[in-house]
Design an enzyme around this catalytic site. Structure first.
Site, PDB file in Angstrom:
ATOM      1  N   SER A  30      64.040  43.711  82.190  1.00 58.18           N
ATOM      2  CA  SER A  30      64.434  42.560  81.381  1.00 58.18           C
ATOM      3  C   SER A  30      65.517  43.058  80.242  1.00 58.18           C
ATOM      4  O   SER A  30      66.186  42.298  79.852  1.00 58.18           O
ATOM      5  CB  SER A  30      63.315  42.132  80.577  1.00 58.18           C
ATOM      6  OG  SER A  30      62.667  43.103  79.974  1.00 58.18           O
ATOM      7  N   THR A  31      65.507  44.449  79.964  1.00 59.84           N
ATOM      8  CA  THR A  31      66.568  45.087  79.362  1.00 59.84           C
ATOM      9  C   THR A  31      67.872  45.009  79.752  1.00 59.84           C
ATOM     10  O   THR A  31      68.960  44.496  79.363  1.00 59.84           O
ATOM     11  CB  THR A  31      66.159  46.224  78.632  1.00 59.84           C
ATOM     12  OG1 THR A  31      64.826  46.381  78.123  1.00 59.84           O
ATOM     13  CG2 THR A  31      67.006  46.644  77.248  1.00 59.84           C
ATOM     14  N   GLY A  82      66.730  50.828  81.618  1.00 63.38           N
ATOM     15  CA  GLY A  82      65.464  50.790  80.747  1.00 63.38           C
ATOM     16  C   GLY A  82      64.616  51.678  81.040  1.00 63.38           C
ATOM     17  O   GLY A  82      64.739  52.914  81.702  1.00 63.38           O
ATOM     18  N   LYS A  94      59.315  55.744  83.842  1.00 64.48           N
ATOM     19  CA  LYS A  94      60.034  54.644  84.318  1.00 64.48           C
ATOM     20  C   LYS A  94      59.176  54.115  85.609  1.00 64.48           C
ATOM     21  O   LYS A  94      58.433  54.693  86.150  1.00 64.48           O
ATOM     22  CB  LYS A  94      61.296  54.805  84.595  1.00 64.48           C
ATOM     23  CG  LYS A  94      62.315  55.139  83.528  1.00 64.48           C
ATOM     24  CD  LYS A  94      63.650  55.382  84.018  1.00 64.48           C
ATOM     25  CE  LYS A  94      64.322  54.149  84.847  1.00 64.48           C
ATOM     26  NZ  LYS A  94      64.005  52.739  84.514  1.00 64.48           N
ATOM     27  N   GLY A  96      57.916  50.533  85.697  1.00 65.52           N
ATOM     28  CA  GLY A  96      57.095  49.594  85.423  1.00 65.52           C
ATOM     29  C   GLY A  96      57.426  48.248  86.404  1.00 65.52           C
ATOM     30  O   GLY A  96      56.617  47.712  86.804  1.00 65.52           O
ATOM     31  N   GLU A 103      66.285  53.908  91.117  1.00 64.29           N
ATOM     32  CA  GLU A 103      66.752  54.206  89.721  1.00 64.29           C
ATOM     33  C   GLU A 103      66.867  55.745  89.678  1.00 64.29           C
ATOM     34  O   GLU A 103      67.893  56.177  88.853  1.00 64.29           O
ATOM     35  CB  GLU A 103      65.729  53.877  88.706  1.00 64.29           C
ATOM     36  CG  GLU A 103      65.558  52.239  88.765  1.00 64.29           C
ATOM     37  CD  GLU A 103      64.459  51.767  87.667  1.00 64.29           C
ATOM     38  OE1 GLU A 103      64.498  50.603  87.228  1.00 64.29           O
ATOM     39  OE2 GLU A 103      63.400  52.560  87.413  1.00 64.29           O
ATOM     40  N   LYS A 121      58.879  51.215  72.981  1.00 67.67           N
ATOM     41  CA  LYS A 121      58.995  52.205  73.810  1.00 67.67           C
ATOM     42  C   LYS A 121      58.794  53.435  73.604  1.00 67.67           C
ATOM     43  O   LYS A 121      58.630  54.534  74.333  1.00 67.67           O
ATOM     44  CB  LYS A 121      60.195  52.001  74.916  1.00 67.67           C
ATOM     45  CG  LYS A 121      60.230  50.728  75.370  1.00 67.67           C
ATOM     46  CD  LYS A 121      59.410  50.208  76.410  1.00 67.67           C
ATOM     47  CE  LYS A 121      59.479  48.671  76.955  1.00 67.67           C
ATOM     48  NZ  LYS A 121      60.624  48.872  77.712  1.00 67.67           N
TER      49      LYS A 121
HETATM   50  C1  5RP Z   1      61.848  49.553  86.284  1.00 67.78           C
HETATM   51  C2  5RP Z   1      61.896  50.023  85.210  1.00 67.78           C
HETATM   52  C3  5RP Z   1      62.421  49.409  84.012  1.00 67.78           C
HETATM   53  O1  5RP Z   1      63.391  50.191  83.409  1.00 67.78           O
HETATM   54  C4  5RP Z   1      61.335  49.640  82.659  1.00 67.78           C
HETATM   55  O2  5RP Z   1      60.052  48.994  83.477  1.00 67.78           O
HETATM   56  C5  5RP Z   1      61.506  48.731  81.902  1.00 67.78           C
HETATM   57  O3  5RP Z   1      61.659  47.413  81.635  1.00 67.78           O
HETATM   58  P1  5RP Z   1      61.900  46.245  80.755  1.00 67.78           P
HETATM   59  O4  5RP Z   1      63.449  46.401  80.303  1.00 67.78           O
HETATM   60  O5  5RP Z   1      61.612  45.041  81.343  1.00 67.78           O
HETATM   61  O6  5RP Z   1      60.817  46.502  79.595  1.00 67.78           O
HETATM   62  O7  5RP Z   1      61.712  51.253  85.152  1.00 67.78           O
HETATM   63  O8  5RP Z   1      61.445  50.179  87.546  1.00 67.78           O
END
Ligand code: 5RP
Length: 213
Positions: A30-31, A82, A94, A96, A103, A121
């Site tokens: 989302s970021t 993110g 990372k 999530g 990545e 975070k």
């Molecule tokens: C995806 C990731 C994202 O960068 C992490 O989950 C952060 O997500 P968000 O910006 O939605 O909080 O590692 O695999």
């Protein structure tokens, strides 16, 4: 300030690292979605992006940003992504969003990794957020047993299939005092594709909202 506002600020602040003519490595989440929106405003000044997920690829293409193949681009100058947790040494958890493997590949191919987060975070010690691990499906139980031997509580993210056709195990209950050592140790277990610790290759710059760490 709300988490969403800080995420937006961080995504927009990361634009200052984008150089004219660059091919930009783009993470997932989302970021990063805020970063991609901002990147679209300068799409005529960049060559394109290398994407870390089908999700980001869809957003990039929708906004008219060319998506390039990492095998064709060679090394990248910049990767923006993110994180789920960030410690004072810019080491990250990372995955999530289950995009950790691509990545990690794009981060490894990039000279500078700019991590964009909101202040929720930030942690002193990684591990409160369950550590995502991408595994080959047939190795799920084997990997789970190895994690239990190391004091972790593995939970299968049932129903989630990664962009690479694999599964995710989330490890609860670890307080990760030495993330580099744990990353190296877990990387030796057969069946693990990627560990969601970004410690050997940590971020170079962390933007918390528009504040640089
Ligand atoms: C995806 C990731 C994202 O960068 C992490 O989950 C952060 O997500 P968000 O910006 O939605 O909080 O590692 O695999």
């Amino acid at each position: 300030m709300s988490n969403a506002n800080e995420k937006r600020q961080a995504g927009e602040a990361a634009i200052r690292y984008v150089e004219d003519g660059a091919i930009v490595g783009v993470g997932t989440g989302s970021t990063v979605a805020f970063f991609i929106d901002a990147l679209a405003d300068l799409k005529d000044r960049i060559q394109g992006a290398v994407s870390s997920s089908e999700q980001s690829t869809a957003q990039l293409k929708k906004l008219g940003i060319p998506v390039l193949d990492l095998n064709a681009t060679g090394p990248l100058s910049l990767y923006v992504d993110g994180a789920d947790e960030c410690d004072p040494h810019k080491r990250l958890i990372k995955g999530g969003g289950a995009a950790l493997t691509r990545e990690k590949i794009v981060a490894a191919a990039s000279d500078k990794f700019v991590c964009i987060i909101d202040s929720s975070k930030l942690v002193d010690l990684l591990g409160k957020f369950p550590l995502p691990i991408e595994v080959i499906p047939m190795a799920r139980s084997l990997v789970g047993r190895e994690i239990v031997k190391r004091g972790g509580n593995p939970v299968w993210r049932d129903g989630v299939v990664t962009d690479n056709g694999n599964w995710i195990i989330d490890v609860h209950g670890w307080q990760i005092a030495d993330p580099v050592a744990l990353e190296k140790d877990l990387n030796q277990i057969p069946g693990i594709v990627t560990v969601g610790l970004f410690a050997q290759r940590a971020a170079d710059v962390v933007l918390i909202g528009d504040r640089e760490m």
